[in-house]
Design an enzyme around this catalytic site. Sequence first.
Site, PDB file in Angstrom:
ATOM      1  N   VAL A   5     -31.272   2.624   0.651  1.00 34.25           N
ATOM      2  CA  VAL A   5     -30.307   3.240  -0.263  1.00 34.25           C
ATOM      3  C   VAL A   5     -29.037   2.407  -0.231  1.00 34.25           C
ATOM      4  O   VAL A   5     -28.432   2.211   0.825  1.00 34.25           O
ATOM      5  CB  VAL A   5     -30.004   4.704   0.125  1.00 34.25           C
ATOM      6  CG1 VAL A   5     -28.877   5.261  -0.758  1.00 34.25           C
ATOM      7  CG2 VAL A   5     -31.248   5.567  -0.016  1.00 34.25           C
ATOM      8  N   ALA A  48     -24.702   1.031   2.882  1.00 35.41           N
ATOM      9  CA  ALA A  48     -26.140   1.088   2.604  1.00 35.41           C
ATOM     10  C   ALA A  48     -26.841   1.579   3.868  1.00 35.41           C
ATOM     11  O   ALA A  48     -26.240   1.652   4.932  1.00 35.41           O
ATOM     12  CB  ALA A  48     -26.678  -0.280   2.194  1.00 35.41           C
ATOM     13  N   LYS A  49     -28.101   1.930   3.746  1.00 38.57           N
ATOM     14  CA  LYS A  49     -28.920   2.294   4.909  1.00 38.57           C
ATOM     15  C   LYS A  49     -30.375   2.154   4.517  1.00 38.57           C
ATOM     16  O   LYS A  49     -30.722   2.308   3.339  1.00 38.57           O
ATOM     17  CB  LYS A  49     -28.628   3.735   5.350  1.00 38.57           C
ATOM     18  CG  LYS A  49     -28.930   3.997   6.813  1.00 38.57           C
ATOM     19  CD  LYS A  49     -27.859   3.405   7.699  1.00 38.57           C
ATOM     20  CE  LYS A  49     -28.086   3.740   9.163  1.00 38.57           C
ATOM     21  NZ  LYS A  49     -26.963   3.288   9.996  1.00 38.57           N
ATOM     22  N   GLY A  50     -31.211   1.874   5.500  1.00 39.99           N
ATOM     23  CA  GLY A  50     -32.631   1.747   5.223  1.00 39.99           C
ATOM     24  C   GLY A  50     -33.460   2.262   6.371  1.00 39.99           C
ATOM     25  O   GLY A  50     -32.943   2.562   7.447  1.00 39.99           O
ATOM     26  N   ASP A 103     -30.750  -0.592  13.797  1.00 38.57           N
ATOM     27  CA  ASP A 103     -30.413   0.820  13.952  1.00 38.57           C
ATOM     28  C   ASP A 103     -31.457   1.402  14.904  1.00 38.57           C
ATOM     29  O   ASP A 103     -32.156   0.657  15.596  1.00 38.57           O
ATOM     30  CB  ASP A 103     -30.414   1.516  12.579  1.00 38.57           C
ATOM     31  CG  ASP A 103     -29.628   2.822  12.571  1.00 38.57           C
ATOM     32  OD1 ASP A 103     -30.161   3.825  13.071  1.00 38.57           O
ATOM     33  OD2 ASP A 103     -28.491   2.851  12.076  1.00 38.57           O
TER      34      ASP A 103
END
Length: 411
Positions: free
Chosen positions: A56, A101-103, A142
């Site tokens: 995202v 953002a992050k995934g 992460d």
Amino acid sequence: MNALAATNRNFRHAARLLGLDSKIEKSLLIPFREIKVECTIPKDDGTLVSYVGFRVQHDNARGPMKGGIRYHPEVDPDEVNALAQLMTWKTAVANIPYGGAKGGIGCNPKDLSNSELERLTRVFTQKIHDLIGIHTDVPAPDMGTNAQTMAWILDEYSKFHGHSPAIVTGKPIDLGGSLGRDAATGRGVVYATEALLAEHGKSIRDLTFVIQGFGNVGSWAAKLIHERGGRIIAVSDITGAVRNPEGIDITDLLSHKESTGSLKGFHGGEAMDSNELLVHDCDVLIPCALGGVLNRENAADVRAKFIIEAANHPTDPEADEILSKKGVIILPDIYANAGGVTVSYFEWVQNIQGFMWDEDKVNEELRRYMTRAFQNVKNMCKLHDCSLRMGAFTLGVNRVARATLLRGWEA
């Protein structure tokens, strides 16, 4: 309340305090892009297995989007959306030129061999390589990922785009990673704690600490607090919990964890119920594990005077209200754990310049950014007569809103 609902609630509260126009408020909430891909790989036994991967990209008004990639069974669109949005506000609070953002991939990395993890990472990179980039979206490690994961992404991405060390941060030092990056989130937590305590006329060496989570962030925070003379009286992770009212020798605990892989059996303290750790009597509680651990069920029993949110979203809004009424001072995640993304920014800068810094410079710059950000948060608290959480949110949201309008956003 799930992470996305809680994050949206905090954002809307900040937007009201700032008096944002309803149209730009809505615009700032909607992600720039949401990506969902299927990642099918052969397992070591030859069978095929598929996992769903997400990325995202929330906002790029202030610069390339930035955020981690997590491998965890509970990765889902709502969680990734919430964390991407938090990254937008966090980078703005730290005043580094990034968006959020992050995934993630919905998998359990413990169930996969090293070669299976490599294949999965490479397939995921193949599916998103044309949507990330040095000046577009820069991933980082992460939960469930690490420097090796970033090395695989760097290698796979470079097959399509040429040598691109700045495409990921948190890489191995040998591939252009920054000195000080491994400790950065934990070190930033300590700098943030020092800034908060100084505001109250206190210092780390005068206080007792309880730390939930003894992974990368928790172990570094514990080590640095211990070095500064703070008395850490309880620590927990997924393997168990240990307490010692006289103070745990963190050097010994780190050695024990490294040799056994667990906190169980540590002779420098007694075992305790992990569920009791968050309500253990102490001056400073530092949650460094999963989100939502402080909630309406346990908030009333929390006995800490200060909570430093080293994890993302550890405190539900209901718990926030209960704790605030009790007079507990909470240092919010979008400031407290910003040390990792700040040193990721330093790594990105070093890669683009092709000139690497020594570790003392990295740590000194990190201290400067964290100390300055705390003063900026405090200024917003005074301006809006609000909590530290809303001080941080109004600071971050205001910076992103201003950048959006200056770029020529049409109302």
